[in-house]
Scaffold this active site. Structure first.
Site, PDB file in Angstrom:
ATOM      1  N   ALA B 114      46.274  38.813  28.658  1.00 46.19           N
ATOM      2  CA  ALA B 114      45.139  37.883  28.538  1.00 46.19           C
ATOM      3  C   ALA B 114      43.084  38.013  29.116  1.00 46.19           C
ATOM      4  O   ALA B 114      43.236  37.214  28.715  1.00 46.19           O
ATOM      5  CB  ALA B 114      46.152  36.431  28.123  1.00 46.19           C
ATOM      6  N   ASP B 163      39.557  43.602  39.101  1.00 46.80           N
ATOM      7  CA  ASP B 163      40.966  42.455  38.970  1.00 46.80           C
ATOM      8  C   ASP B 163      42.624  42.578  40.292  1.00 46.80           C
ATOM      9  O   ASP B 163      42.393  41.698  41.226  1.00 46.80           O
ATOM     10  CB  ASP B 163      41.532  42.780  37.756  1.00 46.80           C
ATOM     11  CG  ASP B 163      41.002  42.551  36.315  1.00 46.80           C
ATOM     12  OD1 ASP B 163      39.945  42.372  36.441  1.00 46.80           O
ATOM     13  OD2 ASP B 163      42.487  42.389  35.230  1.00 46.80           O
TER      14      ASP B 163
END
Lengths: 329, 329
Positions: B114, B163
Site C-alpha cells: 500500500a 523506507d
C-alpha cells in the site's frame, strides 16, 4: 429585426496562468448565444432571455423605470448580470450609432456560469445584432474590443480579453497579455464537455491563486510551468497530435489542482473521461466547479460522464470555425 | 526466541521527486511489523506470515527443498516477495554472525503493498530479531543500511533508502540522495490514512515519471518544484504549523497528479478528506492506487473516508517515535 450569434469557448490550455502574462489557447465550440435586436420607437430597452438552463425572463427599463417579469426559477443576480451585460453592449452600440431603444432577445445553448464564455458570447452577439440593426457593420476585432470593455466594466476590471476575442473570432485563439491572435488553421478537436451544474466564484479562485503565488515561489514556478505547457501545446496543435494534446491537458489539470482551483466533482469527471479512454481531460475556466473538457473521438467519454455522479450535463462539442455571425437581418 | 518490531511510514512530502535527488520527508507511523526469530537446530528457514490483509502462509526451505502451505487467499507473488525479503534479511544476518537456520514469524498491521513501507518494516525487524537471537545487537543505522541492501536486491536496484531508514530510525526523517538523517524533534502529526485496497506498480509509475521528465522540460521543472515544496515543508515542521503543512500536502498532491501518479480512488479519498476539514491530503508512496495521508486532528476525515466509495480501509496513525525495537528476547 437582426439576429446574430456567437460561440462559447473552452480553455484548451492555460487558464489562470494567463492572468500573469503566460499564453493560453482557447477554442470556440459549437454552442452559441443568439441575440435578436429590434429597434424601438421609444428609448426603452427590453431584454428577454431564454437559456437552456433557465426558463427565461424579461426586463424593460428606461426613463428610470424598470418593469420586470421573471420566471420564479431565475435567480435575481442572474437577471442583474444579464441586464448589466446587455446594458453595456447597448452603451457600446451607442458609441457607434445614434440609437433609440431596442428589444433584445437572448437565446443560448451555452450553460450559464459554467466557464464556457456564455456572457462573452451574449455581449458579442448583442453588439453585432444591434449595430447591424442600425445599418452599421463592425469587424469581429472591433466587436471583440468593445465586448471586452463591457466585460471589464461588469466584472469590475477582472475580465480577460480571452473570452470575448475567442467568441468574436471563432476557431482557436492564442492569448498572451493583451496580445490576442487567431490560430489560423486549428485541427479538428473532438471535445467532450462535462458540467457539474455549479459555478465556482471566479474572483475568489483568481484571488486564491494570487495568494499562493505571492506566498510561495514554487507556486509562481507552477504558474510559469503552465505557460511552458501551453507553448508545447501550440506545437502539438500544429502537428495535430491529439494524443500529445491530451497528455498536456492532463498535466495542466494537475497543476491547476495544485493551485487549488479544481474540485471533487471536476476531478471525478476528469477521471471518468480518462478511464473511458479520452486522450486527456482537464477543468476549463476558473474551476472550483463548472466544466471539464476532454478530447475523445469516440462516444465513450460522453457515455461515462452520463453515469458519473456529480455530472449534470454532458455534450460533445466541435471546434466552431465561425465566430460572431449574422443569422438574419 | 527474539521478537522485534519496526514501523511503517508515510511520505509527508516529496515521493517520486526523491528519485531525482530532491529531498523528501517521511514519518514513521504507529503501524508496525513484528518479527519473531527462533534459531533452529538445522539450517532450514521456515517463514510464517500473518498480516491484517492476508490470512497467512508458511514456507520452509533449505537444502534446495521448498515446502509450502499457503492459504489459498494469498497470491503466489506475495509469498515469493515475502520469502525474498526474509531470505535477504537472513543473508545480512549471516554476514554478521554464524548461524544455522531460523524460524521466522511475521505479523504486521501495515497494509501490504500500500506504499506504507510494509516490506521495509519486515526486513528491518527481521534483521534485528535474528541478530539479537544470535546475541548481536546492531545499531539502527547499521540495520537501516543492511535492510536497504536487501530491498535494493529484491527490487532490482530500484529501492530507495528512505523506507528502510525511516523504519529503523522512527520519528521523521529527511532523505536527499544517499543522505538520510533523522528530524530530531518532529511535531505530533495527526495522520489519517485511507487505503483503496489496491497497489500501483511502483516500477511502472517511476518509469512513467521518468518518461515525462525526459520528454518535457516542464515535467522536470515540476519535479524540482516538489523539492521546493519539501524545503518549505521543513520550515513548517520546525514551526509546527499543521495548516501550512496541509496546504503544502495539497499542492504536492496536485503536482503528483500532473506527473500521472494519482488515480481516481486516490483523488476521491483526497477530496473526502479536504471536504471533511483536513488541513491537507495527498497520496503517499508510489501512487497509482494505494494510500492517501491526511492531516486532521478531528475524527471527521476518518469518518468521511469510511463512507467514501473506493476507500477500503481507514485508520488514524500517530507519528511513531520508536524505530526498530526489541519486544522480547
Amino acid at each position: 429585426m437582426t439576429v446574430s450569434s456567437a460561440p462559447g469557448k473552452v480553455y484548451l490550455l492555460g487558464e489562470h496562468a494567463v492572468v500573469y502574462g503566460e499564453p493560453a489557447v482557447l477554442c470556440a465550440i459549437d454552442r452559441r448565444a443568439t441575440v435578436t435586436a429590434t429597434a424601438r420607437d421609444d428609448d426603452r430597452i427590453r431584454v428577454q432571455a431564454r437559456d437552456l438552463t433557465i426558463d427565461g425572463f424579461s426586463v424593460e427599463y428606461g426613463d428610470g423605470v424598470v418593469d420586470e417579469s421573471a420566471n420564479i426559477d431565475v435567480p435575481h443576480p442572474l437577471i442583474e448580470a444579464a441586464v448589466g451585460y446587455v446594458d453595456g453592449a447597448i452603451e457600446q452600440v451607442r458609441e457607434v450609432v445614434d440609437t433609440t431603444g431596442f428589444t433584445i432577445t437572448i437565446e443560448s445553448d451555452i450553460p450559464l456560469g459554467a466557464g464556457l464564455g456564455s456572457s462573452a458570447a451574449v455581449v458579442v452577439a448583442a453588439i453585432d445584432a444591434a449595430t447591424r440593426e442600425m445599418g452599421v457593420e463592425l469587424t469581429p476585432e472591433e466587436i471583440a474590443q468593445r465586448a471586452y470593455r463591457v466585460e471589464y466594466d461588469v466584472q469590475d476590471g477582472q475580465a480577460s480579453r480571452a473570452d470575448t476575442f475567442c467568441s468574436a473570432m471563432g476557431k482557436a485563439v492564442r492569448v498572451e497579455g493583451d496580445d490576442c491572435r487567431p490560430i489560423e488553421e486549428p485541427p479538428e478537436l473532438p471535445f467532450v464537455v462535462g458540467f457539474d451544474g455549479s459555478a465556482g466564484d471566479t474572483g475568489t479562485l483568481v484571488a486564491g491563486v494570487r495568494n499562493l503565488k505571492e506566498e510561495y515561489e514554487f507556486a509562481a514556478d507552477t504558474v510559469r510551468t503552465i505557460g511552458d505547457i501551453v507553448r508545447t501545446g501550440e506545437r502539438a496543435i500544429t502537428t495535430e497530435d491529439q494524443r500529445e494534446l491530451g497528455r498536456l491537458m492532463n498535466f495542466n489539470h494537475g497543476l491547476l489542482s495544485a493551485l487549488g482551483v479544481s474540485s471533487r466533482s471536476l476531478d471525478a469527471m476528469v477521471w471518468a473521461a480518462r478511464d473511458a479512454g479520452a486522450f486527456g481531460a482537464k477543468l476549463t475556466g476558473a474551476g472550483g466547479g463548472g466544466c471539464i473538457v476532454a478530447l475523445d473521438p469516440t462516444p465513450d467519454t460522453a457515455t461515462a460522464l452520463q453515469y458519473t455522479p456529480g455530472c449534470e450535463e454532458t455534450f460533445r462539442a466541435e471546434l466552431d470555425h465561425d465566430g460572431v455571425r449574422v443569422e438574419s437581418e
